[in-house]
Design an enzyme around this catalytic site. Structure first.
Site, PDB file in Angstrom:
ATOM      1  N   GLU A  23      -3.658   1.878  -7.552  1.00  0.00           N
ATOM      2  CA  GLU A  23      -4.101   2.844  -6.832  1.00  0.00           C
ATOM      3  C   GLU A  23      -3.136   4.052  -7.100  1.00  0.00           C
ATOM      4  O   GLU A  23      -2.013   4.408  -6.558  1.00  0.00           O
ATOM      5  CB  GLU A  23      -3.731   2.411  -5.386  1.00  0.00           C
ATOM      6  CG  GLU A  23      -4.686   1.517  -4.952  1.00  0.00           C
ATOM      7  CD  GLU A  23      -5.018   1.520  -3.431  1.00  0.00           C
ATOM      8  OE1 GLU A  23      -6.416   1.491  -2.970  1.00  0.00           O
ATOM      9  OE2 GLU A  23      -4.415   1.771  -2.712  1.00  0.00           O
TER      10      GLU A  23
ATOM     11  N   HIS B 248       0.905  -1.150  -0.136  1.00  0.00           N
ATOM     12  CA  HIS B 248      -0.053  -0.127  -0.091  1.00  0.00           C
ATOM     13  C   HIS B 248       0.855   1.374  -0.175  1.00  0.00           C
ATOM     14  O   HIS B 248       2.005   1.347   0.753  1.00  0.00           O
ATOM     15  CB  HIS B 248      -0.882   0.075   1.042  1.00  0.00           C
ATOM     16  CG  HIS B 248      -1.940   1.098   1.186  1.00  0.00           C
ATOM     17  ND1 HIS B 248      -1.803   2.523   1.485  1.00  0.00           N
ATOM     18  CD2 HIS B 248      -3.303   0.943   0.693  1.00  0.00           C
ATOM     19  CE1 HIS B 248      -2.799   3.203   1.361  1.00  0.00           C
ATOM     20  NE2 HIS B 248      -3.786   2.095   0.754  1.00  0.00           N
TER      21      HIS B 248
HETATM   22  P1  PGA Z   1      -9.534   5.728   0.017  1.00  0.00           P
HETATM   23  O1  PGA Z   1      -8.471   4.778   0.327  1.00  0.00           O
HETATM   24  O2  PGA Z   1     -10.683   5.160  -0.572  1.00  0.00           O
HETATM   25  O3  PGA Z   1      -9.893   6.408   1.470  1.00  0.00           O
HETATM   26  O4  PGA Z   1      -9.168   6.944  -0.906  1.00  0.00           O
HETATM   27  C1  PGA Z   1      -8.041   3.678  -0.574  1.00  0.00           C
HETATM   28  C2  PGA Z   1      -7.012   3.097  -0.181  1.00  0.00           C
HETATM   29  O5  PGA Z   1      -6.312   3.483   0.612  1.00  0.00           O
HETATM   30  O6  PGA Z   1      -6.807   1.733  -0.515  1.00  0.00           O
END
Ligand code: PGA
Length: 256
Positions: A169, A97
């Site tokens: 992401e 992450h």
């Molecule tokens: P968020 O976080 O949906 O609050 O933007 C996504 C993540 O950290 O995987």
């Protein structure tokens, strides 16, 4: 293929009362929705994993961890190994992450060791990749994704790909409410598939699921997942609100 709805709670649900409220609300809301073509995984903090596994197995909701150690056992104070998670009944582990990269200084090399430990323990790795705002602005997005994927998946064999889920992401979209356009998500999906194909061969990677993560909400789920053809979503903040979280699941699986 079923769409995948994964919730990342991060460091939330601070008390046992909050935890129990969340679980009863999630269980109740799950009964209200159609679960056809939808697989759900919730990733709470370590301390809640055992209770979540106990309380959610009846609802067919799987439980994931947000991190795990690259080591198997021994003198690693504060660490939790993938095999310990497996023993609890956990099925998935989020690896890489962007908060681990940015706040804890972990690198793709570290994540590679974790991915391999997760697979070795018989769990599924949700490996997160994504470009920073600067990388996007300077045209280095493709190179960044390629580096993260090739380093993070080193020595992961073709036969182990069914244990790998990729979460795209964009770092600038995580926790920010800024989101990419549909065509930008679609481009990222194609790019990631191409990079995987370069490593493993095209026919081997068609089954690898690629999720979108970063500010997914009920209002944005269609634009960020359905329209660009993603295989699911990784949801942060909204996963803490069971009704919203499951509504997102209904949208991505088109069970509305
Ligand atoms: P968020 O976080 O949906 O609050 O933007 C996504 C993540 O950290 O995987």
């Amino acid at each position: 293929m079923e769409k995948l709805l994964i919730g990342n709670h991060k460091m939330n649900l601070l008390t046992l009362a909050e935890r129990d409220n969340y679980l009863s609300s999630l269980n109740a809301e799950t009964q209200r929705i159609s679960r056809q073509d939808l697989e759900i995984v919730v990733c709470p903090a370590f301390v809640h994993l055992e209770k979540f596994v106990q309380e959610l197995s009846g609802a067919n909701i799987r439980v994931g961890a947000q991190n795990s150690s690259a080591e198997v056992r021994g003198s690693f104070t504060g660490e939790v190994s993938a095999s310990m998670l497996k023993a609890l009944g956990v099925s998935h582990v989020i690896v890489g992450h962007s908060e681990r990269r940015m706040l804890f200084g972990e690198t793709s090399k570290d994540f590679n060791a974790k991915v391999r430990a997760v697979i070795a323990a018989g769990l599924n790795a949700v490996y997160c990749v994504g470009e920073s705002r600067d990388q996007r602005g300077s045209g280095e997005m493709a190179a960044a994704l390629e580096r993260q994927l090739s380093e993070g998946l080193q020595e992961v064999a073709v036969s182990q790909l069914d244990r790998i889920i990729i979460a795209y992401e964009p770092i600038w979209a995580v926790g920010s409410d800024e989101i990419p356009r549909t065509d930008e998500v679609m481009e990222a999906r194609i790019l990631i598939r191409k990079i995987l194909a370069k490593i493993y061969g095209l026919e081997k990677v068609s089954g690898v699921r690629i999720l979108y993560g970063g500010s997914v909400k009920v209002a944005t789920a269609k634009q960020l997942c359905v329209d660009p053809g993603m295989d699911g979503v990784l949801v942060g903040r909204e996963s803490l609100i069971p009704r919203e979280f499951l509504k997102i699941g209904e949208i991505i699986s088109k069970n509305m």
